[in-house]
Design a protein around this motif. Structure first.
Motif, short mmCIF file in Angstrom:
data_model
loop_
_atom_site.label_atom_id
_atom_site.label_comp_id
_atom_site.label_asym_id
_atom_site.label_seq_id
_atom_site.Cartn_x
_atom_site.Cartn_y
_atom_site.Cartn_z
N TYR A 816 38.57 39.25 35.84
CA TYR A 816 39.42 38.67 34.62
C TYR A 816 40.70 38.73 35.05
O TYR A 816 41.08 39.86 35.08
CB TYR A 816 38.86 39.37 33.54
CG TYR A 816 39.65 39.12 32.28
CD1 TYR A 816 39.91 37.80 31.83
CD2 TYR A 816 40.25 40.36 31.61
CE1 TYR A 816 40.66 37.87 30.76
CE2 TYR A 816 40.91 40.15 30.39
CZ TYR A 816 41.30 39.03 29.97
OH TYR A 816 42.19 38.89 28.99
N ALA A 847 35.41 37.61 29.10
CA ALA A 847 35.63 38.98 29.58
C ALA A 847 34.93 40.13 28.63
O ALA A 847 34.17 41.15 29.00
CB ALA A 847 36.92 39.21 29.96
N SER A 860 39.21 43.78 35.82
CA SER A 860 40.49 43.44 35.32
C SER A 860 41.59 43.41 36.44
O SER A 860 41.94 44.32 36.98
CB SER A 860 40.85 44.21 34.28
OG SER A 860 41.13 45.47 34.50
#
Length: 954
Positions: A816, A847, A860
């Motif tokens: 993400y 996400a 992330s």
């Protein structure tokens, strides 16, 4: 040995250091690989930061929920080979009333175990109890174990009954208000949570929150209270209990002040002009004792608990009834005797605990409103139910009607006449609280049994976020090579799971969700199917994983299978048996029972359809010559009735319940057009023609839908159809999928984009705002397709491919990014790891869904994405509707090649920004291959999350 640690405390996003005494056992545990990194944090405070993280994750609370660790409550040490920690947490100032209430009654204390390089929440409960802590550490840390920790329901009830029968027994009919309060409180001792729980980390289901219309109004996972005849609700309930007791005893003054927060009793006392000195005053029977952590006591702050005084003893001690107290095996209303407030409060919540005494009114009070309430006792998922209330207040007026429906607080509404659409089958308790101009209030309850029919998809609300029931998880069950597969949707991504079960090739399959006692009454997905051996079976998601079991019944080869959650709350499955008769297998109190129903439908694939109505189920079937029959529930039996229509031989049947609760059966007429019959009264049916011309042999699939931009509660104005609509899907003569639909403005048609040559599996349009209409199709070569529209059946529609093989771990890795530069890094990391670019997302909502589900390892990439999942300072919209500056997510230790569990994600934000691409590549490679890339021996140093707003949500 005792040391001083700096413990991080959060107040409105600012970091401060609180000094706490920490008792350390044989091994000092002051490091945590998953510790949260924040500015200006004392290094020695890492254990505190890690425990805050683990507590929020274990309670599924949003980030920033915890304001800090209570001074003197933090202990870490070892027993044998295991590290343990104990700490009490206080809510952050910005948490809000609803979230702060989740720390009450001992729910704010956590017992932690160190496993796999991180702290994990094991159990919550009163600080002094420390249930599950090894005895040696309990002794070393100087914890005084209160008697209530080991209390049992039978012993508590016996003691309370003895008090009610004694010479100085309080009386519910006595003239004194305090005596009535005490008697009513004692009569409730032993009332317990359903289901039984041993910790506050999960649901906390009680009847009193229902009876006073508490904050949460969420019954998912809660049982039914036979004593009060209401569905329990999930909410910390000491204050709800105390409020209910006071109301039952006759307290009416400003009841609108009291809510699920214990501090509301202190607020109420201020409003009555009471002085309430801290740690002072003389308690009296009927008083409420409100307990506070150390610090300034205010009406806008937080309180730990509130209990009811039932006796004042000659030695100065008191007896109390305490709602929502953890005992030996469950949470219940407890009777605690011989209490010395200073000693007892410290033993329960820790050193420095304070209290105030709040007394019930001593002067005359205004009467509470008289209230009448009406509504349906039975309803159907996806249909409109209308409820009415009328209140009267002598000498005053009614200022508010406030409604809860038991299916999530986002559906609460106000007004004397309201409508509601239940999205899931089950039993719900509707409440209306009528408040007067004097602040007096009366709550009434109304039980509704909600029936639901099976469909292509079993939809289950997510309860992974505190007091939220979104996003919705969906399960599309399909036969797969060698067994059964569940296509799962978390609101953003499809994933195929192999689940137990052996469906027969070409056999029918029904999906149904309902509150299942086998899963602690939580909403649970089920699949019903004909097995390869010719029997009937079900597969469902139980409390410990997927379960498959045989059921009585012998469906004929090729028989359609339909199912429903009935008025009793139990499931029933319908099919054509091997003798050509309509048959039912139903779950009853004694187990599953099968029986033959009237009528003799042909054993053709589309010969059975089901619609649920408030008057019972309607089973539609077709004879070989196209004659139609409806089999309806008649008392405890069934009655088969011919219908005034004939369909094209070999046509499929489908059925739907109209938004206002009528059964409608839809079929291809003998003229080749779409036709229907709608029930207009008992035994009366109105024929109709719908636009559209299904191809001969085309499957039909019908459902309700919720148009975009509307809510689930249409206006009950006379003649208004509301926002709910109906839609029916089919294939045209050219093999193209199409839909005919209506939302009260007449029927229309639209073409769908899936390529010709596909066959219809089923349709779904979950009646919750934001959930799309979906048509599922089987394409050439075994492809599985979904045509979806979030704007309703008029479109636009898009086609997506669903996975056709069970997911590998690599399929579950999602990268993400929240900025264009980090997206480029994520794409490079995916390529280096051998992942497709489709597993890189720039959508915050995607996400969020993937992280929350626990089915994915989300990485992330970059500081912006890391901060967004950790804090959401920007306040980006999210599927759970969480508040800005708040998420329920936590960062797990890295690298990983296993799923982190719901809410956990990996952070690939390097301390040196230029190294972020390498960190992302290393973590992605490790996730796929179980080792770092060749030649890599150490990861770049990671940066912790920062309380800043950067990037964009898509």
């Amino acid at each position: 040995m005792t040391v001083l640690l700096g413990v991080w405390s959060r107040v409105a996003g600012a970091a401060v250091v609180v000094v706490a005494a920490v008792s350390v056992g044989t091994v000092s545990s002051v490091t945590a690989a998953a510790a949260r990194a924040r500015p200006a944090i004392e290094p020695a405070g890492s254990v505190g930061r890690a425990l805050i993280q683990a507590f929020e994750a274990g309670r599924h609370m949003p980030g920033e929920a915890v304001g800090g660790i209570r001074a003197g409550s933090l202990h870490v040490g070892s027993a044998g080979r295991t590290r343990w920690a104990l700490a009490s947490f206080v809510p952050a100032a910005q948490a809000g009333k609803r979230l702060a209430a989740g720390f009450q009654d001992g729910a704010g204390t956590g017992l932690f175990e160190w496993r796999a390089g991180a702290w994990h929440l094991v159990r919550t409960g009163p600080y002094g109890c420390a249930v599950g802590l090894p005895a040696a550490l309990h002794r070393d840390w100087g914890l005084a174990r209160p008697a209530n920790c080991a209390a049992t329901g039978p012993a508590q009830r016996t003691a309370a009954h003895r008090a009610l029968a004694g010479p100085a027994a309080p009386s519910a009919s006595a003239a004194g208000l305090g005596q009535r309060i005490a008697a009513i409180a004692l009569s409730q001792v032993g009332v317990s949570d359903t289901p039984a729980v041993a910790s506050f980390a999960g649901v906390d289901c009680d009847p009193y929150s229902t009876l006073v219309a508490g904050f949460s109004a969420n019954s998912d996972g809660c049982g039914y209270d036979q004593g009060f005849q209401v569905e329990n609700e999930n909410e910390p309930w000491c204050s709800d209990f105390a409020k209910w007791v006071w109301q039952r005893a006759g307290v009416t003054a400003d009841m609108n002040t009291l809510n699920a927060g214990s501090v509301s009793f202190y607020d109420w006392g201020l409003g009555q002009g009471e002085t309430m000195p801290v740690d002072g005053g003389t308690p009296a029977v009927g008083d409420a004792i409100v307990f506070f952590p150390p610090g300034t006591v205010t009406a806008t702050g937080y309180a730990d608990h509130v209990g009811i005084v039932t006796a004042v003893n000659a030695d100065g001690t008191i007896d109390m009834v305490n709602g929502d107290f953890l005992g030996a095996s469950n949470i219940s209303a407890q009777y605690n005797t011989g209490i010395s407030l200073p000693n007892w409060s410290a033993s329960i919540w820790g050193t420095g605990e304070q209290w105030v005494i709040v007394s019930p009114p001593s002067a005359a009070q205004q009467p509470a409103p008289t209230v009448s309430m009406a509504g349906p006792r039975a309803a159907v998922t996806g249909t409109v139910g209308t409820f009415r209330a009328q209140g009267r207040e002598p000498g005053g007026s009614i200022s508010e009607y406030y409604w809860t429906f038991g299916d999530g607080r986002t559906t609460n509404t106000a007004g004397p006449d309201v409508s509601h659409v239940f999205s899931e089958a089950g039993r719900y308790t509707v409440t209306v609280t009528v408040t007067s101009s004097f602040g007096t209030a009366t709550t009434r309850t109304w039980d509704v049994g909600v029936l639901g029919a099976s469909g292509a998809v079993a939809a289950v609300p997510s309860d992974a976020v505190w007091f939220a029931t979104t996003p919705v998880n969906e399960y599309l069950f399909r036969p797969s090579a060698g067994g059964l597969a569940a296509e799962t949707w978390d609101g953003a991504s499809w994933l195929q799971l192999a689940v137990p079960g052996q469906p027969a090739a070409g056999g029918g399959l029904a999906a149904l969700s309902y509150p299942d006692p086998a899963a602690a009454d939580a909403m649970t997905p089920h699949a019903y199917f004909r097995t390869a051996s010719g029997g009937l079976a079900q597969t469902y998601l139980g409390g410990s994983g997927w379960v498959s079991q045989p059921l009585p019944g012998q469906p004929a080869a090729g028989s359609a299978i339909v199912a429903a959650s009935t008025a009793s709350g139990d499931p029933a499955v319908f099919f054509t048996d091997t003798g050509g008769h309509l048959a039912e297998s139903a779950e009853q109190a004694s187990g599953w029972v099968t029986s033959t129903l009237p009528g003799a439908p042909a054993a053709s694939p589309g010969s059975i359809a089901l619609a649920a109505t408030a008057r019972g189920l309607r089973i539609f079937s077709a004879g070989r010559t196209g004659t139609l029959t409806v089999t309806t529930q008649a008392g405890t039996g069934w009655r088969a009735t011919p219908l005034p229509a004939r369909m094209a031989p070999g046509s499929w049947l489908t059925a739907v319940t109209t938004p206002w609760g009528q059964a409608r059966v839809i079929f291809r007429s003998s003229h080749g057009t779409l036709a229907d019959l709608t029930e207009t009264g008992t035994g009366q049916w109105r024929p109709g023609q719908l636009p559209g011309a299904p191809a001969p042999g085309s499957a039909l699939a019908a459902t309700n839908y919720l148009p975009a931009g509307t809510g689930a509660s249409p206006s009950p104005a006379a003649g208004q159809t509301g926002p709910l609509g109906e839609e029916v899907f089919y294939l045209t003569a050219a093999g193209q999928p199409a839909v005919s639909y209506s939302a009260g403005q007449g029927w229309q048609t639209a073409a769908l984009p899936a390529a010709a040559g596909a066959s219809i599996i089923g349709a779904d349009a979950y009646p919750v705002a934001g959930q799309p209409s979906q048509l599922f199709l089987s394409g050439p070569g075994g492809a599985l397709l979904a045509d979806s529209s979030s704007s309703g059946p008029a479109g636009p529609w898009t086609t997506a491919s669903l996975p056709t093989t069970p997911a590998t771990f690599a399929d579950r890795v999602v990268l993400y990014a929240a900025t264009p530069a980090d997206q480029a890094s994520a794409l490079g990391a995916a390529q280096a790891a051998g992942l497709p670019a489709s597993q890189v997302t720039v959508s915050y909502a995607t996400a969020w869904d993937d992280t929350l589900s626990g089915n994915y390892l989300v990485i992330s990439v970059g500081q912006a994405a890391t901060d967004a999942l950790y804090y959401n300072v920007c306040g980006w919209a999210n599927p759970s509707g969480d508040i800005p500056g708040s998420t329920p997510f936590y960062i797990v230790s890295s690298p990983r090649d296993t799923l982190p569990g719901a809410g956990g994600y990996e952070a690939a934000a390097a301390r040196t920004t230029s190294q972020t691409p390498q960190l992302a590549a290393d973590l992605a490679y490790y996730a796929v291959h179980g080792a770092l890339p060749p030649g890599v021996t150490a990861l770049p140093a990671a940066a912790g999350p920062q309380y800043t707003c950067a990037g964009s949500p898509s």
